[in-house]
Design a protein around this motif. Structure first.
Motif, PDB file in Angstrom:
ATOM      1  N   ILE A 178       1.018  -1.171  -0.249  1.00 41.71           N
ATOM      2  CA  ILE A 178       0.011  -0.019  -0.123  1.00 41.71           C
ATOM      3  C   ILE A 178       0.888   1.231   0.156  1.00 41.71           C
ATOM      4  N   GLY A 224      -5.726  -0.232   4.077  1.00 47.88           N
ATOM      5  CA  GLY A 224      -5.380  -1.060   3.015  1.00 47.88           C
ATOM      6  C   GLY A 224      -6.486  -1.580   2.519  1.00 47.88           C
ATOM      7  N   ASP A 239      -3.413  -7.572   0.117  1.00 52.13           N
ATOM      8  CA  ASP A 239      -2.119  -6.615   0.333  1.00 52.13           C
ATOM      9  C   ASP A 239      -0.784  -7.464   0.527  1.00 52.13           C
TER      10      ASP A 239
END
Length: 398
Positions: free
Chosen positions: A83, A146, A244
């Protein structure tokens, strides 16, 4: 030659009495994988090194050819890479889930009901995290948004302390699992006060959804350093995932990330979009290697839903594996295809275990003649066993 990994996160399981002693993988209707198994090598691979916890972080590093004992510095730092969080060498990154806790008791006596707040959307979660940031963020502790329920805290000059994953203690009273660090513990408690009556949670409850009423810290670690995937393997690689963690591994390894619209890590993810993105990357965009990660079987295992886990496996089979094989066959490219989970997420446990997982290794140039079906039982019966998961990538490329 092209190379593909299709990873069904948490797809492996244990025999379940209500399925007649079969696993979800055995009970699922998986014609694409079963046909491939008859033409391929199948076996078991141990992705979790001895003494390490069975997380998707260690397991996926292993599958991608990175020995976790050498490269693993914690889960959250890999997600932070994804991120775009700037990390100093002295920072500690910590995963910040937005979870559902029971509502009646004092905080320490509450029960953790749902580690994902009903797979909350990123849009709703970002608003809730913003409310937490407004009250709790300072120069030492910084929050970053996220995907869905998965977020990040950066602790300046922090400590890597033992923190418990929320999915490991589902249904349990949380007191003994709260952070020992007083500041982290107090932030979790304060977050409940901030979120419990937030308008988004009032609306979620009105709709019969789980309220996202507390943050939960876990997975701490320091800034990771991974060897370039291309330098290591002499292959130009691409990652296709909604999670992520996987995107962060790709960033750390210098691989490209392909964003697929509608890919969300849940049961309703865009399976076909992921398959097409992989075929396009390999056939049209010049990549040598594609890693397709599908989170849904793992999420359904954490939910303890046999029916939904079977559905996730069937979706993976018909909506990812079949079109990937058809697309590569139509291209005329020679290719090798590896299909496997990263770790088991048994319905019984609702969390990860360290047992070996079944794999299929298919080579379009070397069609074998077997009678195998793809499942844990027959993979074990094959006698093929890879003791160190990080060597699986060398086997794929050999």
């Amino acid at each position: 030659m092209k190379y593909v990994v299709v990873l069904g996160d948490g797809m492996a399981d244990e025999p379940i009495e209500s399925l007649g002693g079969r696993t979800p993988l055995e009970a699922a209707v998986t014609p694409a994988m079963d046909v491939l198994a008859e033409m391929s090598e199948i076996g078991l691979v141990h992705t979790i090194p001895e003494g390490m916890k069975p997380g998707s972080d260690t397991a996926n590093l292993s599958v991608m050819g990175y020995d976790p004992k050498k490269y693993y510095t914690g889960r959250s730092p890999l997600e932070a890479l994804s991120i775009g969080v700037p990390m100093k060498d002295t920072d500690v990154a910590i995963r910040c889930n937005i979870v559902t806790l029971s509502e009646e008791e004092p905080y320490e006596e509450k029960t953790i009901i749902d580690h994902s707040s009903g797979e909350i959307s990123t849009e709703e979660a970002s608003v809730l995290l913003e409310a937490v940031k407004k009250e709790l963020e300072n120069e030492t502790y910084k929050f970053y948004t996220g995907t869905s329920y998965r977020h990040c805290l950066i602790w300046d000059r922090g400590q890597v302390a033992e923190l418990t994953p929320p999915h490991d203690v589902l249904g349990q009273t949380i007191g003994q699992y709260l952070p020992m660090d007083g500041v982290l513990r107090e932030m979790q408690k304060r977050s409940y006060e901030i979120l419990a009556n937030h308008p988004i949670n009032r609306e979620r409850k009105a709709q019969g959804k789980n309220p996202a009423n507390s943050i939960w810290f876990w997975g701490p670690g320091t800034k990771p350093i991974l060897t370039s995937f291309e330098e290591k393997n002499h292959k130009k690689g691409v990652m296709i995932s909604a999670v992520d963690l996987l995107k962060g591994i790709a960033v750390g390894a210098g691989m490209a990330n392909i964003e697929v619209e509608g890919a969300n890590g849940g049961l309703d993810t865009n399976y076909e979009g992921k398959a097409q993105a992989a075929v396009d990357a390999l056939v049209k965009q010049g990549y040598d290697f594609a890693y397709i990660h599908v989170e849904a079987p793992d999420e359904m295992g954490h939910q303890g839903s046999i029916e939904r886990k079977i559905k996730a496996i069937e979706n993976l089979d018909s909506r990812v594996i079949r079109p990937v094989k058809e697309g590569l066959d139509a291209s005329g490219e020679d290719y090798r295809l590896l299909i496997l989970p990263d770790h088991p997420t048994p319905i019984r446990a609702r969390t990860h275990t360290s047992d070996p997982v079944p794999y299929i290794l298919y080579d379009s140039r070397k069609i074998q003649k077997n009678t195998w079906k793809y499942n844990e039982r027959e993979a074990k019966a094959s006698g093929n066993y890879v003791a160190e998961g990080h060597k699986m990538m060398d086997i794929l490329f050999s």
